[in-house]
Design a protein around this motif. Structure first.
Motif, PDB file in Angstrom:
ATOM      1  N   LEU A   1       0.806  -1.206   0.000  1.00  0.00           N
ATOM      2  CA  LEU A   1       0.000   0.000   0.000  1.00  0.00           C
ATOM      3  C   LEU A   1       0.842   1.260   0.000  1.00  0.00           C
ATOM      4  N   VAL A   2       1.829   1.304   0.853  1.00  0.00           N
ATOM      5  CA  VAL A   2       2.623   2.524   0.989  1.00  0.00           C
ATOM      6  C   VAL A   2       4.022   2.269   0.454  1.00  0.00           C
ATOM      7  N   THR A   3       4.392   2.996  -0.587  1.00  0.00           N
ATOM      8  CA  THR A   3       5.727   2.822  -1.150  1.00  0.00           C
ATOM      9  C   THR A   3       6.613   3.982  -0.742  1.00  0.00           C
ATOM     10  N   LYS A   4       7.880   3.659  -0.524  1.00  0.00           N
ATOM     11  CA  LYS A   4       8.856   4.687  -0.185  1.00  0.00           C
ATOM     12  C   LYS A   4      10.048   4.530  -1.114  1.00  0.00           C
ATOM     13  N   PRO A   5       9.889   4.954  -2.369  1.00  0.00           N
ATOM     14  CA  PRO A   5      10.951   4.706  -3.339  1.00  0.00           C
ATOM     15  C   PRO A   5      12.179   5.577  -3.132  1.00  0.00           C
ATOM     16  N   VAL A   6      13.276   5.034  -3.550  1.00  0.00           N
ATOM     17  CA  VAL A   6      14.522   5.800  -3.609  1.00  0.00           C
ATOM     18  C   VAL A   6      14.846   5.991  -5.083  1.00  0.00           C
ATOM     19  N   SER A   7      15.024   7.220  -5.497  1.00  0.00           N
ATOM     20  CA  SER A   7      15.249   7.488  -6.910  1.00  0.00           C
ATOM     21  C   SER A   7      16.544   6.857  -7.383  1.00  0.00           C
ATOM     22  N   ALA A   8      16.463   6.185  -8.506  1.00  0.00           N
ATOM     23  CA  ALA A   8      17.665   5.632  -9.123  1.00  0.00           C
ATOM     24  C   ALA A   8      18.396   6.761  -9.851  1.00  0.00           C
ATOM     25  N   ALA A   9      19.660   6.561 -10.122  1.00  0.00           N
ATOM     26  CA  ALA A   9      20.415   7.558 -10.883  1.00  0.00           C
ATOM     27  C   ALA A   9      19.820   7.661 -12.287  1.00  0.00           C
TER      28      ALA A   9
ATOM     29  N   GLU B   1      23.890   0.834   0.673  1.00  0.00           N
ATOM     30  CA  GLU B   1      22.918   1.920   0.579  1.00  0.00           C
ATOM     31  C   GLU B   1      21.525   1.342   0.394  1.00  0.00           C
ATOM     32  N   VAL B   2      20.549   1.967   1.039  1.00  0.00           N
ATOM     33  CA  VAL B   2      19.157   1.551   0.867  1.00  0.00           C
ATOM     34  C   VAL B   2      18.674   2.058  -0.487  1.00  0.00           C
ATOM     35  N   ILE B   3      18.259   1.124  -1.340  1.00  0.00           N
ATOM     36  CA  ILE B   3      17.789   1.524  -2.662  1.00  0.00           C
ATOM     37  C   ILE B   3      16.274   1.458  -2.769  1.00  0.00           C
ATOM     38  N   TYR B   4      15.612   0.820  -1.790  1.00  0.00           N
ATOM     39  CA  TYR B   4      14.154   0.710  -1.887  1.00  0.00           C
ATOM     40  C   TYR B   4      13.551   0.282  -0.557  1.00  0.00           C
ATOM     41  N   THR B   5      12.433   0.879  -0.202  1.00  0.00           N
ATOM     42  CA  THR B   5      11.655   0.412   0.943  1.00  0.00           C
ATOM     43  C   THR B   5      10.180   0.490   0.612  1.00  0.00           C
ATOM     44  N   TYR B   6       9.394  -0.415   1.171  1.00  0.00           N
ATOM     45  CA  TYR B   6       7.934  -0.256   1.133  1.00  0.00           C
ATOM     46  C   TYR B   6       7.307  -0.999   2.298  1.00  0.00           C
ATOM     47  N   ASP B   7       6.081  -0.610   2.593  1.00  0.00           N
ATOM     48  CA  ASP B   7       5.368  -1.138   3.752  1.00  0.00           C
ATOM     49  C   ASP B   7       4.331  -2.165   3.341  1.00  0.00           C
ATOM     50  N   PHE B   8       4.253  -3.247   4.101  1.00  0.00           N
ATOM     51  CA  PHE B   8       3.197  -4.232   3.918  1.00  0.00           C
ATOM     52  C   PHE B   8       1.999  -3.839   4.776  1.00  0.00           C
ATOM     53  N   THR B   9       0.812  -3.918   4.196  1.00  0.00           N
ATOM     54  CA  THR B   9      -0.416  -3.622   4.927  1.00  0.00           C
ATOM     55  C   THR B   9      -1.428  -4.730   4.689  1.00  0.00           C
TER      56      THR B   9
ATOM     57  N   LEU C   1      21.793  -8.215  -3.238  1.00  0.00           N
ATOM     58  CA  LEU C   1      20.921  -7.350  -2.453  1.00  0.00           C
ATOM     59  C   LEU C   1      20.897  -7.764  -0.993  1.00  0.00           C
ATOM     60  N   ASP C   2      20.774  -6.788  -0.124  1.00  0.00           N
ATOM     61  CA  ASP C   2      20.579  -7.025   1.312  1.00  0.00           C
ATOM     62  C   ASP C   2      19.102  -6.783   1.602  1.00  0.00           C
ATOM     63  N   ILE C   3      18.342  -7.868   1.825  1.00  0.00           N
ATOM     64  CA  ILE C   3      16.890  -7.790   1.988  1.00  0.00           C
ATOM     65  C   ILE C   3      16.524  -8.017   3.445  1.00  0.00           C
ATOM     66  N   GLN C   4      15.885  -7.016   4.049  1.00  0.00           N
ATOM     67  CA  GLN C   4      15.539  -7.087   5.466  1.00  0.00           C
ATOM     68  C   GLN C   4      14.050  -6.801   5.658  1.00  0.00           C
ATOM     69  N   LEU C   5      13.421  -7.607   6.541  1.00  0.00           N
ATOM     70  CA  LEU C   5      12.051  -7.344   6.958  1.00  0.00           C
ATOM     71  C   LEU C   5      12.100  -6.754   8.366  1.00  0.00           C
ATOM     72  N   ASN C   6      11.647  -5.526   8.507  1.00  0.00           N
ATOM     73  CA  ASN C   6      11.737  -4.816   9.776  1.00  0.00           C
ATOM     74  C   ASN C   6      10.368  -4.633  10.424  1.00  0.00           C
ATOM     75  N   ASN C   7      10.379  -4.222  11.698  1.00  0.00           N
ATOM     76  CA  ASN C   7       9.165  -3.922  12.458  1.00  0.00           C
ATOM     77  C   ASN C   7       8.281  -5.142  12.669  1.00  0.00           C
ATOM     78  N   GLN C   8       8.895  -6.302  12.723  1.00  0.00           N
ATOM     79  CA  GLN C   8       8.130  -7.514  12.987  1.00  0.00           C
ATOM     80  C   GLN C   8       7.940  -7.711  14.492  1.00  0.00           C
ATOM     81  N   SER C   9       6.838  -8.347  14.862  1.00  0.00           N
ATOM     82  CA  SER C   9       6.598  -8.744  16.248  1.00  0.00           C
ATOM     83  C   SER C   9       5.809 -10.041  16.229  1.00  0.00           C
ATOM     84  N   ALA C  10       5.745 -10.712  17.358  1.00  0.00           N
ATOM     85  CA  ALA C  10       5.049 -12.003  17.414  1.00  0.00           C
ATOM     86  C   ALA C  10       3.544 -11.827  17.569  1.00  0.00           C
TER      87      ALA C  10
END
Length: 406
Positions: free
Chosen positions: A16-24, A361-369, A330-339
């Motif tokens: 739902l919510v994208t937080k793009p990082v502009s590519a060169a 460098e972070v090249i892309y983030t987005y939120d799961f909803t 790529l370094d792929i991380q899932l953050n803000n997880q809880s049980a």
């Protein structure tokens, strides 16, 4: 086993919510002075050349005209194949201004669907004004609806004075804003069908209209079949503008360009779109991060009827990256997880955030909803709170009995 499975709910989630990082910026030479290229699904930007600067849109204005008309017709539940009659007021001021038309005539009977195609393919200002009258009662009221939609899209650098794109100093936008307008419009199936059409024959059989891309192929021999759809515009003040939809390795991209000067009959704006398409096809590929239905997490939902919440992807998640970059890079991380999650959980609430890194460098983030809200169950909450409370009371009673006996 069936009883256990009945308590397991698998919810497929979206992005739902994208937080793009502009590519060169990609390395391309364009005729257009302004350009903006963005991935519709991820929001990644691959070309940004003065994207926030004010431009005159000319006839790519008609993208907004078409979607505003379509949404009004849908809201009124009007059959697009219903017949209407062209009136004299639909042609007011057009011939004096030298506006392009769909060659409709006063008294001619056409359908709403004909008018939609008449706006986008031959760039018919007559079709624009007819739709304005039919949907909002007047051109003035229609323009108010156009600007209201722009405001609802959160665009602060655009203002429209007419539905046709005829020049007015107060009729302006940016290539970035136009990409947002086109992206929103493409979510409508009717609009997308019209926008991507190459030709259309009017319901009466009197008119056959050709798209921007079809005309570029016919006039200049350009191989525009690789592009999904486009709408062009021209005024002296705007020069040539173009909004294009293209697909690169499964990713739909929107390219908006402005102020291209044409020399020796070259369709410079269309040439720019083909230049960008060819570059992206050669230098970029899709890297899959997760496949559809991949399980990302498990949650216990407190206060809900759901015993277990399995978090799955609703579609493949991929990024369009340079050919030199693969999944392993790529370094792929899932953050803000809880049980645990605590009901109610709203459908727009972020459950977890994906962060993609490359070369530290972070090249892309987005939120799961969530796809839908998980409601609060007062019965379940009472049971969850009641059982621990009862256990405490029981323990106190046992201790008191032991003390009393002593």
């Amino acid at each position: 086993m069936k009883k256990i499975l009945s308590f397991i709910l698998v919810i497929v989630v979206g992005l739902l919510v994208t937080k793009p990082v502009s590519a060169a910026n990609i390395s391309v030479d364009l005729y257009s002075e302004y350009a903006y290229l963005i991935d519709r699904s991820t929001g990644l930007v691959y070309l940004d050349d003065q994207s926030d600067d004010q431009i005159y849109p000319a006839s790519i204005t008609k993208i907004l005209t078409t979607i505003v008309a379509i949404e009004a017709l849908e809201d009124s539940d009007i059959d697009l194949d219903e017949t209407i009659t062209m009136l004299e007021e639909d042609f007011d001021g057009l011939y004096a201004a030298g506006a392009s038309t769909a060659y409709l005539e006063v008294g001619e009977k056409v359908t709403y669907r004909d008018l939609l195609y008449g706006v986008l393919l031959p760039s018919g200002a007559d079709a624009c004004q007819a739709l304005a009258r039919l949907t909002y009662g007047s051109v003035e009221a229609f323009v108010e609806a156009m600007n209201e939609k722009v405001a609802n899209l959160g665009l602060e650098n655009s203002h429209f004075e007419n539905p046709t794109g005829l020049h007015d100093d107060n009729h302006y936008t940016t290539v970035k804003d136009m990409s947002v307008i086109l992206d929103d419009a493409l979510n409508n199936e009717t609009f997308k069908e019209v926008f991507t059409a190459r030709t259309y024959t009017c319901s009466t059989g009197v008119h056959t209209w050709l798209s921007t891309l079809y005309r570029a192929t016919s006039n200049s021999g350009m191989k525009t079949t690789v592009l999904d759809g486009a709408k062009s515009g021209y005024t002296v003040e705007a020069q040539y503008t173009l909004a294009t939809l293209m697909t690169i390795d499964g990713h739909e991209l929107i390219l908006v360009t402005a102020y291209a000067k044409t020399e020796n009959g070259l369709n410079a704006h269309v040439a720019d779109a083909l230049t960008v398409y060819n570059y992206m096809t050669i230098h970029y590929h899709s890297v899959t991060l997760y496949k559809k239905d991949d399980e990302l997490a498990n949650y216990t939902i407190l206060g809900a009827d759901i015993f277990r919440y399995v978090y799955e992807t609703s579609e493949d998640i991929s990024l369009l990256l340079e050919n030199s970059i693969d999944y392993e890079d790529l370094d792929i991380q899932l953050n803000n997880q809880s049980a645990f999650l605590i009901a109610p959980v709203e459908d727009d609430e972020t459950i977890m955030t994906l962060e993609v890194g490359y070369n530290d460098e972070v090249i892309y983030t987005y939120d799961f909803t969530l796809d839908s809200t998980i409601g609060l169950s007062y019965v379940k909450l009472a049971l969850e709170l009641g059982i621990p409370a009862a256990a405490v009371v029981a323990m106190v009673r046992v201790i008191l009995r032991m003390i009393y006996k002593k």
